[in-house]
Design an enzyme around this catalytic site. Structure first.
Site, mmCIF file in Angstrom:
data_model
loop_
_atom_site.group_PDB
_atom_site.id
_atom_site.type_symbol
_atom_site.label_atom_id
_atom_site.label_comp_id
_atom_site.label_asym_id
_atom_site.label_seq_id
_atom_site.Cartn_x
_atom_site.Cartn_y
_atom_site.Cartn_z
ATOM 1 C CB CYS A 125 14.856 -12.796 -4.173
ATOM 2 S SG CYS A 125 16.104 -13.605 -3.187
ATOM 3 C CE1 TYR A 183 -3.218 -2.888 1.364
ATOM 4 C CE2 TYR A 183 -1.685 -3.063 3.198
ATOM 5 C CZ TYR A 183 -2.745 -3.557 2.483
ATOM 6 O OH TYR A 183 -3.344 -4.710 2.890
HETATM 7 N N1 LLP Z 1 -14.805 -3.646 9.246
HETATM 8 C C1 LLP Z 1 -14.674 -4.151 8.014
HETATM 9 C C2 LLP Z 1 -15.853 -4.708 7.337
HETATM 10 C C3 LLP Z 1 -13.411 -4.144 7.380
HETATM 11 O O1 LLP Z 1 -13.287 -4.640 6.163
HETATM 12 C C4 LLP Z 1 -12.281 -3.598 8.057
HETATM 13 C C5 LLP Z 1 -10.959 -3.592 7.443
HETATM 14 C C6 LLP Z 1 -12.480 -3.085 9.351
HETATM 15 C C7 LLP Z 1 -13.761 -3.115 9.906
HETATM 16 C C8 LLP Z 1 -11.359 -2.493 10.166
HETATM 17 O O2 LLP Z 1 -10.806 -1.389 9.552
HETATM 18 P P1 LLP Z 1 -9.757 -0.457 10.355
HETATM 19 O O3 LLP Z 1 -10.471 0.156 11.504
HETATM 20 O O4 LLP Z 1 -8.631 -1.319 10.796
HETATM 21 O O5 LLP Z 1 -9.333 0.537 9.337
HETATM 22 N N2 LLP Z 1 -4.249 -4.354 5.416
HETATM 23 C C9 LLP Z 1 -4.643 -2.979 5.172
HETATM 24 C C10 LLP Z 1 -5.990 -2.659 5.778
HETATM 25 C C11 LLP Z 1 -7.092 -3.575 5.323
HETATM 26 C C12 LLP Z 1 -8.415 -3.256 5.976
HETATM 27 C C13 LLP Z 1 -9.426 -4.290 5.673
HETATM 28 N N3 LLP Z 1 -10.704 -4.082 6.293
HETATM 29 C C14 LLP Z 1 -3.541 -2.050 5.692
HETATM 30 O O6 LLP Z 1 -2.531 -2.533 6.201
HETATM 31 O O7 LLP Z 1 -3.634 -0.845 5.559
#
Ligand code: LLP
Length: 428
Positions: A358, A332
């Protein structure tokens, strides 16, 4: 509260010197602050205190059993996206009756497992899934609690890979189709009970505007579903952004001012002040699903510098963590601050910090001004508590790092470093 700061020239997590943890447990090493996690949960809970609400931690952000246990003890519910995450919540002492189950592709086994454990609600993302949920519940002779995820078609203005609330994303059901679907569920599907409405527009939102826009847009729908189908909750999702730039707690060293700084961060008080008044008269239980806000700035990844390579165009500082340990910069373009464990006061250099994998994408930063740390020195990649370890892999047959939880002056290994035997277990 962020518990990472320099004390007597040493970067500490709460009252523990990170250098001691790196020396004792090796690197790469994830370290989390227990008090930061609980403090963030409580601040959010407090910001919503005037309305009927529940904070359901998004387990996907950090699913370590000890982290889940801390949050369960603090009174959190959980938002899960797989049978595996439900298994973890139960193991950690969380209550399935406070679990919502999200995701576009739940399998039969996962649905059965969640029904048997009486979760609070299935948040479904398609008509086909709702029909299937009804079918599986009928086979088991039970009634499945369900909510539909509405896609409000609001631009979250975040990275395209973590934006979910636009019509072109795979998530949720179009706003205009929701009413008819609830009517259909009520008349045709006897083994589902529509318990709520759900939405989530994206992750790492640094402005309150898209939240306000989405809540304002969906509120009439929530009210009409309450009226017509007696739903009892409305989940407004997660997505509250954190500060990735300049994210040390206090006493930032002189060189820090050289770093670029985020747009003004979104404070939880600002978030509460903007959304709570909109929700106060809805008469539904409001659910929140924060992941990153609770754990993001509560964790760091420690990594040791192995070599320095000075090319004709660039200087590379090669460290022992790779994109398999923390994939956010590669996936990202995520920014993580770099802080040497020994406070630095010398001249800055411009360098890339790269891992041993790698792949050209295996970097933690490129062309950044930073302290001139040397081979043998350990640095911390900050703000790595969310979507860090949980996204780690064994790519290049690298064992998963250990995880440590710090509470005051105490530290505990909450996940052992994998051995090579662990990595190949199950293969033949
Ligand atoms: N609820 C739903 C339906 C979601 O899909 C997500 C995150 C959350 C809550 C929680 O979102 P947060 O509060 O953490 O923003 N791997 C990515 C982020 C992917 C988020 C996926 N869904 C990163 O490292 O930025």
């Amino acid at each position: 509260m962020h518990a990472f700061s320099y004390i007597n020239g040493q970067l500490q997590c709460e009252n523990v010197a990170l250098q001691n943890l790196a020396d004792e447990h090796g690197t790469p090493l994830y370290v989390y602050s227990a008090n930061t996690i609980v403090d963030h949960f409580q601040r959010l809970d407090q910001a919503l205190a005037s309305i009927d609400h529940e904070v359901a931690f998004a387990v996907k952000a950090n699913s370590n059993l000890s982290v889940l246990r801390l949050l369960a003890q603090a009174g959190a519910g959980f938002d899960i996206v797989s049978g595996g995450e439900l298994f973890r919540v139960i193991k950690a002492g969380g209550d399935p009756a406070h679990c919502t189950f999200a995701g576009v592709g739940k399998t039969r086994e996962e649905i059965i497992y969640a029904l048997q454990n009486n979760i609070y609600c299935f948040n479904v993302e398609s008509e086909a899934e709702l029909a299937y949920l009804n079918e599986v519940a009928a086979e088991l002779g039970v009634i499945a609690p369900a909510a539909v995820r509405v896609n409000p078609n609001v631009d979250a203005k975040t990275h395209k890979y973590i934006s979910t609330g636009k019509s072109e994303n795979k998530f949720g059901i179009d706003f205009d189709a929701i009413g008819a679907l609830y009517d259909k569920a009520a008349s045709e599907w006897k083994n589902v009970r529509m318990r709520g409405l759900q939405m989530h527009i994206g992750s790492q939102l640094t402005s309150v505007k898209p939240f306000v826009e989405a809540v304002t847009k969906v509120k009439p729908l929530a009210l009409s579903l309450k009226e017509k189908h007696q739903i009892e909750f409305w989940s407004i999702g997660g997505g509250i952004g954190i500060v990735y730039h300049d994210s040390l707690a206090s006493g930032n060293p002189a060189w820090w001012s050289a770093q670029e700084v985020d747009a003004k961060p979104l404070s939880i008080e600002e978030y509460g002040a903007a959304v709570v008044p909109l929700l106060a008269d809805v008469g539904l239980k409001i659910l929140l699903e924060p992941g990153r806000y609770i754990v993001g700035n509560a964790g760091v990844l420690l990594t040791r510098c192995l070599y320095e390579k000075k090319g004709s165009a660039k200087t590379f500082k090669i460290v022992d963590a790779g994109m398999n340990d923390l994939i956010r910069p590669a996936l990202y373009e995520g920014h993580h601050e770099i802080a040497p464990l020994k406070e630095y006061s010398g001249a800055l250099v411009t360098a890339d910090v790269v891992g041993p994998i790698c792949e050209s994408g295996d970097f933690f930063c490129q062309n950044r001004e930073m302290p001139d740390f040397q081979p043998g020195d350990v640095i911390a990649l900050l703000s790595a508590g969310a979507y860090g370890f949980v996204m780690a892999s064994n790519y290049n047959t690298r064992p998963l790092p250990a995880e440590i939880l710090v509470d005051g002056s105490r530290s505990k290994v909450v996940r052992k470093r994998q051995t090579l035997e662990d990595v190949i277990a199950g293969e033949s």
